[in-house]
Write an enzyme that holds these catalytic residues in place. Sequence first.
Site, PDB file in Angstrom:
ATOM      1  N   GLU A 256     -21.262   7.348   9.956  1.00 15.27           N
ATOM      2  CA  GLU A 256     -22.506   7.511   8.910  1.00 15.27           C
ATOM      3  C   GLU A 256     -23.738   8.039   9.898  1.00 15.27           C
ATOM      4  OE1 GLU A 256     -22.618   3.541   7.037  1.00 15.27           O
ATOM      5  OE2 GLU A 256     -21.708   4.706   5.044  1.00 15.27           O
TER       6      GLU A 256
ATOM      7  N   GLU B   3     -13.950   0.414   6.757  1.00 18.29           N
ATOM      8  CA  GLU B   3     -14.602  -0.623   5.905  1.00 18.29           C
ATOM      9  C   GLU B   3     -13.490  -1.039   4.869  1.00 18.29           C
ATOM     10  OE1 GLU B   3     -15.925   2.291   6.796  1.00 18.29           O
ATOM     11  OE2 GLU B   3     -18.051   1.907   6.944  1.00 18.29           O
TER      12      GLU B   3
ATOM     13  N   GLY C  63     -21.869   1.650   3.178  1.00 20.52           N
ATOM     14  CA  GLY C  63     -23.396   1.107   3.107  1.00 20.52           C
ATOM     15  C   GLY C  63     -24.291   2.126   3.622  1.00 20.52           C
TER      16      GLY C  63
ATOM     17  N   GLY D 147     -20.239   2.545  10.012  1.00 16.14           N
ATOM     18  CA  GLY D 147     -21.328   3.194  10.122  1.00 16.14           C
ATOM     19  C   GLY D 147     -21.766   3.877  11.372  1.00 16.14           C
TER      20      GLY D 147
ATOM     21  N   LEU E  26     -21.423  -1.032  11.458  1.00 19.30           N
ATOM     22  CA  LEU E  26     -21.833  -2.295  11.280  1.00 19.30           C
ATOM     23  C   LEU E  26     -21.807  -3.476  12.317  1.00 19.30           C
ATOM     24  CD1 LEU E  26     -23.770  -3.930   9.218  1.00 19.30           C
ATOM     25  CD2 LEU E  26     -21.512  -4.593   7.938  1.00 19.30           C
TER      26      LEU E  26
ATOM     27  N   LYS F 109     -21.036  -4.459  23.049  1.00 18.55           N
ATOM     28  CA  LYS F 109     -20.918  -4.575  21.853  1.00 18.55           C
ATOM     29  C   LYS F 109     -20.498  -3.153  20.906  1.00 18.55           C
ATOM     30  CE  LYS F 109     -22.118  -8.951  21.914  1.00 18.55           C
ATOM     31  NZ  LYS F 109     -21.013  -9.944  22.050  1.00 18.55           N
ATOM     32  N   ARG F 110     -19.993  -2.493  21.958  1.00 12.25           N
ATOM     33  CA  ARG F 110     -19.490  -0.985  21.559  1.00 12.25           C
ATOM     34  C   ARG F 110     -20.622  -0.345  20.344  1.00 12.25           C
ATOM     35  NH1 ARG F 110     -17.091  -3.303  25.138  1.00 12.25           N
ATOM     36  NH2 ARG F 110     -14.911  -3.474  25.207  1.00 12.25           N
TER      37      ARG F 110
HETATM   38  C1  1HE Z   1     -18.399  -5.761  17.599  1.00 11.70           C
HETATM   39  C2  1HE Z   1     -18.208  -4.473  16.874  1.00 11.70           C
HETATM   40  C3  1HE Z   1     -18.732  -4.457  15.597  1.00 11.70           C
HETATM   41  C4  1HE Z   1     -17.127  -4.399  18.678  1.00 11.70           C
HETATM   42  N1  1HE Z   1     -19.793  -5.507  15.156  1.00 11.70           N
HETATM   43  N2  1HE Z   1     -19.395  -6.464  17.334  1.00 11.70           N
HETATM   44  N3  1HE Z   1     -16.279  -1.044  12.121  1.00 11.70           N
HETATM   45  C5  1HE Z   1     -15.295  -1.574  12.844  1.00 11.70           C
HETATM   46  O1  1HE Z   1     -14.436  -2.268  11.926  1.00 11.70           O
HETATM   47  C6  1HE Z   1     -14.889  -1.416  14.258  1.00 11.70           C
HETATM   48  C7  1HE Z   1     -14.949  -2.905  14.799  1.00 11.70           C
HETATM   49  N4  1HE Z   1     -14.632  -2.582  16.417  1.00 11.70           N
HETATM   50  C8  1HE Z   1     -13.344  -2.139  16.779  1.00 11.70           C
HETATM   51  O2  1HE Z   1     -12.644  -2.247  15.854  1.00 11.70           O
HETATM   52  C9  1HE Z   1     -13.388  -2.213  18.309  1.00 11.70           C
HETATM   53  O3  1HE Z   1     -14.347  -3.089  18.751  1.00 11.70           O
HETATM   54  C10 1HE Z   1     -13.367  -0.943  19.046  1.00 11.70           C
HETATM   55  C11 1HE Z   1     -12.112  -0.155  18.609  1.00 11.70           C
HETATM   56  C12 1HE Z   1     -14.602  -0.121  18.743  1.00 11.70           C
HETATM   57  C13 1HE Z   1     -13.612  -1.221  20.400  1.00 11.70           C
HETATM   58  O4  1HE Z   1     -12.457  -1.843  21.095  1.00 11.70           O
HETATM   59  P1  1HE Z   1     -12.459  -2.817  22.331  1.00 11.70           P
HETATM   60  O5  1HE Z   1     -11.132  -3.168  22.367  1.00 11.70           O
HETATM   61  O6  1HE Z   1     -13.047  -1.634  23.400  1.00 11.70           O
HETATM   62  O7  1HE Z   1     -13.467  -3.793  22.243  1.00 11.70           O
HETATM   63  P2  1HE Z   1     -13.519  -5.106  21.659  1.00 11.70           P
HETATM   64  O8  1HE Z   1     -12.882  -6.312  22.463  1.00 11.70           O
HETATM   65  O9  1HE Z   1     -12.890  -5.128  20.055  1.00 11.70           O
HETATM   66  O10 1HE Z   1     -14.984  -5.611  21.317  1.00 11.70           O
HETATM   67  C14 1HE Z   1     -15.763  -5.829  22.752  1.00 11.70           C
HETATM   68  C15 1HE Z   1     -17.101  -6.498  22.032  1.00 11.70           C
HETATM   69  O11 1HE Z   1     -17.652  -5.722  21.099  1.00 11.70           O
HETATM   70  C16 1HE Z   1     -16.558  -7.781  21.300  1.00 11.70           C
HETATM   71  O12 1HE Z   1     -17.725  -8.818  21.672  1.00 11.70           O
HETATM   72  P3  1HE Z   1     -17.607  -9.962  22.635  1.00 11.70           P
HETATM   73  O13 1HE Z   1     -18.945 -10.707  22.621  1.00 11.70           O
HETATM   74  O14 1HE Z   1     -16.394 -10.838  21.922  1.00 11.70           O
HETATM   75  O15 1HE Z   1     -17.360  -9.277  24.054  1.00 11.70           O
HETATM   76  C17 1HE Z   1     -16.617  -7.440  20.101  1.00 11.70           C
HETATM   77  O16 1HE Z   1     -16.848  -8.525  18.882  1.00 11.70           O
HETATM   78  C18 1HE Z   1     -18.123  -6.340  19.978  1.00 11.70           C
HETATM   79  N5  1HE Z   1     -17.868  -5.480  18.793  1.00 11.70           N
HETATM   80  N6  1HE Z   1     -17.252  -3.986  17.651  1.00 11.70           N
HETATM   81  C19 1HE Z   1     -20.174  -6.518  15.993  1.00 11.70           C
HETATM   82  N7  1HE Z   1     -18.690  -3.475  14.667  1.00 11.70           N
HETATM   83  C20 1HE Z   1     -23.768  -0.237   6.169  1.00 11.70           C
HETATM   84  S1  1HE Z   1     -22.195  -0.529   6.101  1.00 11.70           S
HETATM   85  C21 1HE Z   1     -21.373  -0.218   7.460  1.00 11.70           C
HETATM   86  C22 1HE Z   1     -20.003  -0.589   7.381  1.00 11.70           C
HETATM   87  C23 1HE Z   1     -19.400  -0.607   8.595  1.00 11.70           C
HETATM   88  O17 1HE Z   1     -19.749  -0.142   9.532  1.00 11.70           O
HETATM   89  S2  1HE Z   1     -17.955  -1.756   8.794  1.00 11.70           S
HETATM   90  C24 1HE Z   1     -17.604  -1.905  10.423  1.00 11.70           C
HETATM   91  C25 1HE Z   1     -16.496  -0.928  11.064  1.00 11.70           C
END
Ligand code: 1HE
Length: 265
Positions: free
Chosen positions: A121, A141, A149, A118, A71, A31-32
Site C-alpha cells: 500500500e 492479509e 486498510g 501495507g 502493518l 522489524k523488516r
Molecule cells: C514484523 C513484521 C510485521 C517482520 N510486523 N513485526 N505482512 C505480513 O504478513 C508480513 C509479515 N512478515 C513476514 O512474513 C516476514 O517477517 C518477512 C518475509 C517480511 C521477513 O522474513 P524474515 O525471516 O527475514 O524475518 P522474521 O524472522 O520473520 O522477522 C524478523 C523480525 O521482524 C521479527 O521480530 P523479532 O523481534 O522477533 O526479531 C518479526 O516479528 C519482525 N517482523 N514483519 C511486526 N509485519 C493498514 S492494514 C495493513 C495490513 C497488513 O499490512 S497485514 C501485514 C502483512
Amino acid sequence: MTDPRSLNLTNIALDLHDDGVLVARLNRPAKRNALNAETVEELVTLFSMLPRSGVRAVVLAAEGDHFCAGLDLVEHHREDRSPADFMHLCLRWHEAFNKMEYGGVPVIAALKGAVVGGGLELASSAHIRVADASTYFALPEGQRGLFTGGGATIRVAGLVGKARMIDMMLTGRIYKGQEAVDVGLTQYLVEGSSFDTALELARRAAQNLPLTNFAICSAISHMGNMSALDASYAEAVVAGVVNTQPAARARLAAFADGSGPRIRG
Ligand code: 1HE
C-alpha cells in the site's frame, strides 16, 4: 520553506542532496520496516511538509533486505485495538499515503525484498516503483485473518485490476520479476540496485519545473477521481496555470530558437 532535516524522525532516515532530491529511508530493518503507528505519523509529518520544503523529488527507500513488511502485526496484536481505534489508525495511513500521492512532489520507490500488505500500500502510493531481482509483492492479509486498510482497494486494485487483487488476497499469490512488471505492480525491474535506478529517475524528475511536477504528481490523481467531463475542465484549468508559468518561457524559447532538446525515438 522548511528543511525536512529539521524534522525529528526516529523511523525514517533523511538525506537531502544538493540537487533537491531527498532520500527517505524506512529505518526499522530489524522489524523488516513494518509500519507501527509511530512510523505512520512520521510519514504524515514528512509528506505534509514536503510540498513547502523546496524538495524536488523523493527516493523512498529502506534499510535492510526488505522494503516493508506492512502493518506492525506485533504492535497490532499487543494493542488489541477496538474497531474504532483501528479505523482511526487506518485514517492516519490514508492521510500519509494521500499526502504522498497528491502532494505534488515526485516520489520514486526503491523496492527490494518484501513489499507486502501495507508495504505494498505504501509502495503503490509512490509515483514510480523500481523493483530489483529480490523484490516480491503480496497481500497476505487474507491469510492472516485481516483485510487491507491502507488504500490497497483503491491503489493496488488500480494498478493490477480488481480480479488480480482479489486473487492475491484469496490465495496469497506472490508476484515478482517480469510478471510483476506485466501486471503493473512496478514500472521498472532492474538487474542491479533498485536504489541506484530510483535515484537516477528522481534526479531526472528533479530537473522539471516544480509547478509542472506538482501538476503531474497531484492533478492526474485528482482527475482520476472525477467524471470525464469534470476532469477535462480541471485539466484545462491546470494547463492554464502550468503552461503559462514564467519559468517555462526559457525552455520554450530554447525550443523556438532550435537550441532546446528534440525528442527522438
Ligand atoms: C514484523 C513484521 C510485521 C517482520 N510486523 N513485526 N505482512 C505480513 O504478513 C508480513 C509479515 N512478515 C513476514 O512474513 C516476514 O517477517 C518477512 C518475509 C517480511 C521477513 O522474513 P524474515 O525471516 O527475514 O524475518 P522474521 O524472522 O520473520 O522477522 C524478523 C523480525 O521482524 C521479527 O521480530 P523479532 O523481534 O522477533 O526479531 C518479526 O516479528 C519482525 N517482523 N514483519 C511486526 N509485519 C493498514 S492494514 C495493513 C495490513 C497488513 O499490512 S497485514 C501485514 C502483512
